[in-house]
Write a protein that holds these residues in place. Structure first.
Motif, PDB file in Angstrom:
ATOM      1  N   SER A  66       0.827  -1.209   0.000  1.00  0.00           N
ATOM      2  CA  SER A  66       0.000   0.000   0.000  1.00  0.00           C
ATOM      3  C   SER A  66       0.864   1.263   0.000  1.00  0.00           C
ATOM      4  O   SER A  66       0.548   2.234  -0.687  1.00  0.00           O
ATOM      5  N   THR A  68       3.970   1.633  -1.224  1.00  0.00           N
ATOM      6  CA  THR A  68       4.574   1.826  -2.549  1.00  0.00           C
ATOM      7  C   THR A  68       3.482   2.155  -3.582  1.00  0.00           C
ATOM      8  O   THR A  68       3.748   2.891  -4.532  1.00  0.00           O
ATOM      9  N   GLY A  69       2.278   1.625  -3.338  1.00  0.00           N
ATOM     10  CA  GLY A  69       1.145   1.971  -4.211  1.00  0.00           C
ATOM     11  C   GLY A  69       0.838   3.462  -4.122  1.00  0.00           C
ATOM     12  O   GLY A  69       0.626   4.138  -5.134  1.00  0.00           O
ATOM     13  N   TYR A  72       3.390   5.326  -5.970  1.00  0.00           N
ATOM     14  CA  TYR A  72       3.151   5.288  -7.423  1.00  0.00           C
ATOM     15  C   TYR A  72       2.105   6.333  -7.808  1.00  0.00           C
ATOM     16  O   TYR A  72       2.268   7.072  -8.783  1.00  0.00           O
ATOM     17  N   LEU A  73       1.029   6.404  -7.005  1.00  0.00           N
ATOM     18  CA  LEU A  73      -0.053   7.348  -7.330  1.00  0.00           C
ATOM     19  C   LEU A  73       0.453   8.797  -7.304  1.00  0.00           C
ATOM     20  O   LEU A  73      -0.039   9.640  -8.053  1.00  0.00           O
ATOM     21  N   TYR A  80       7.845   2.012  -8.394  1.00  0.00           N
ATOM     22  CA  TYR A  80       7.111   1.814  -7.141  1.00  0.00           C
ATOM     23  C   TYR A  80       6.072   0.715  -7.287  1.00  0.00           C
ATOM     24  O   TYR A  80       5.829  -0.056  -6.368  1.00  0.00           O
ATOM     25  N   ASP A  81       5.461   0.653  -8.478  1.00  0.00           N
ATOM     26  CA  ASP A  81       4.463  -0.396  -8.696  1.00  0.00           C
ATOM     27  C   ASP A  81       5.125  -1.771  -8.697  1.00  0.00           C
ATOM     28  O   ASP A  81       4.510  -2.751  -8.276  1.00  0.00           O
ATOM     29  N   SER A  84       5.311  -2.790  -5.237  1.00  0.00           N
ATOM     30  CA  SER A  84       3.974  -3.147  -4.753  1.00  0.00           C
ATOM     31  C   SER A  84       3.584  -4.542  -5.262  1.00  0.00           C
ATOM     32  O   SER A  84       3.058  -5.365  -4.506  1.00  0.00           O
ATOM     33  N   ALA A 147      -1.366  -0.588 -12.504  1.00  0.00           N
ATOM     34  CA  ALA A 147      -0.709  -0.010 -11.324  1.00  0.00           C
ATOM     35  C   ALA A 147      -1.659   0.913 -10.578  1.00  0.00           C
ATOM     36  O   ALA A 147      -1.719   0.882  -9.341  1.00  0.00           O
ATOM     37  N   ARG A 148      -2.422   1.714 -11.347  1.00  0.00           N
ATOM     38  CA  ARG A 148      -3.351   2.671 -10.728  1.00  0.00           C
ATOM     39  C   ARG A 148      -4.413   1.927  -9.915  1.00  0.00           C
ATOM     40  O   ARG A 148      -4.638   2.221  -8.741  1.00  0.00           O
ATOM     41  N   CYS A 150      -4.457  -1.241  -8.843  1.00  0.00           N
ATOM     42  CA  CYS A 150      -3.933  -2.042  -7.726  1.00  0.00           C
ATOM     43  C   CYS A 150      -3.440  -1.166  -6.575  1.00  0.00           C
ATOM     44  O   CYS A 150      -3.534  -1.576  -5.416  1.00  0.00           O
ATOM     45  N   SER A 151      -2.914   0.029  -6.899  1.00  0.00           N
ATOM     46  CA  SER A 151      -2.464   0.924  -5.827  1.00  0.00           C
ATOM     47  C   SER A 151      -3.645   1.356  -4.974  1.00  0.00           C
ATOM     48  O   SER A 151      -3.581   1.332  -3.742  1.00  0.00           O
TER      49      SER A 151
END
Lengths: 238, 53
Positions: A66, A68-69, A72-73, A80-81, A84, A147-148, A150-151
């Protein structure tokens, strides 16, 4: 354009692997030969040394996924993803092992493989969250979109961590809160937690590096194909 | 004792399977890398030949 990528460091991985295996071997030897046998449960109590170690890392992995998610955001950097993603994979392994070892311990201690007790239920929910995150990852092709999604989901899923941690205190259940242990047992438990944490951290780093490498190769393949296409168009126009 | 050994075996097998998976992915990535390098070598040769012609 395309640049040659560094080769994988398999001898380095093998060296790190042997050190990690040695550490885990020492921990397992301590569990089987040094830790005293518990008076009530006997040898089966030794499952606790493994169960606590994998359960702790399962929770830690969700925090890493979470965090690293969230990074990423904010930055939109796929590095970063990759962290994650790797944390989710290793976390799902730890979470599954927590449920399996816990279930075996419960069979001996309570006479049942499973009961809908708060700690067990929240742990099962945690494993289902990991499984869901991995399923979603595999079903979305676009790396940034995956990535978006899942973050955001990892940030929502992290709410289960305090529930798992505090389930034995907040709700009435049969799971032990913090069982009494003598000094040797505590030392062995600590060594076990540290060794298994090093093992799973090593796996997370290995997987993250793989994901970085796969992304770089994919980009290079794409740029190489584009170059070939340009050259063939140029040759045709001549 | 059987339950204890079964628990540790499950953990061992699970971890070894994951390590094997990582190893296989590493090998696949190395193969893709070699193919890409070979492709680059070919296109460099192509450019040299064309310049020479």
């Amino acid at each position: 354009m395309y640049a040659r990528q560094p080769k994988t460091n398999l001898p380095g991985v093998a060296f790190a692997c042997s050190i990690v295996v040695g550490l885990v071997g020492i921990a397992v030897a301590l569990v089987f030969f040094v830790a005293p046998t518990e008076a009530t449960m006997g040898d089966v109590q030794r499952i606790v040394y493994l169960h606590v170690a994998v359960a702790w890392y399962g929770l830690l992995s969700m925090l890493v996924a979470s965090a690293t998610g969230a990074m990423y955001l904010t930055t939109r950097r796929l590095d970063y993803d990759h962290w994650s993603h790797a944390a989710t994979e290793v976390g799902s392994l730890c979470s599954a092992l927590t449920l399996i070892t816990g279930s075996m311990w419960a069979h001996e201690a309570w006479g049942t493989w499973w009961t809908w007790e708060p700690r067990l239920t929240t742990s099962l929910v945690m494993w289902m969250m990991y499984a869901g995150l991995l399923l979603i990852r595999s079903s979305i092709d676009d790396p940034h979109r995956s990535a978006r999604v899942c973050s955001v989901l990892a940030i929502i899923c992290v709410c289960d961590v305090p529930l798992v941690l505090m389930a034995t205190r907040w709700f009435r259940g049969v799971h032990p809160v913090s069982p009494e242990m003598d000094h040797t047992m505590r030392v062995v438990l600590l060594v076990s937690i540290v060794s298994f944490s090093i093992l799973f951290t090593f796996l997370t780093i290995w997987r993250t590096r793989q994901l970085h490498r796969a992304e770089r190769i994919e980009l290079s393949e794409l740029s190489s194909s584009l170059g070939m296409l340009r050259r063939s168009v140029a040759m045709q126009s001549h | 004792m059987q339950t204890l050994i079964a628990a540790y075996s499950f953990a061992g097998v699970g971890t070894i399977l994951y390590v094997l998976r990582l190893y296989v992915v590493d090998l696949q990535l190395s193969k893709r890398q070699r193919e890409l390098d070979a492709q680059l070598h070919l296109s460099e040769q192509e450019i040299t030949n064309r310049n020479a012609a």
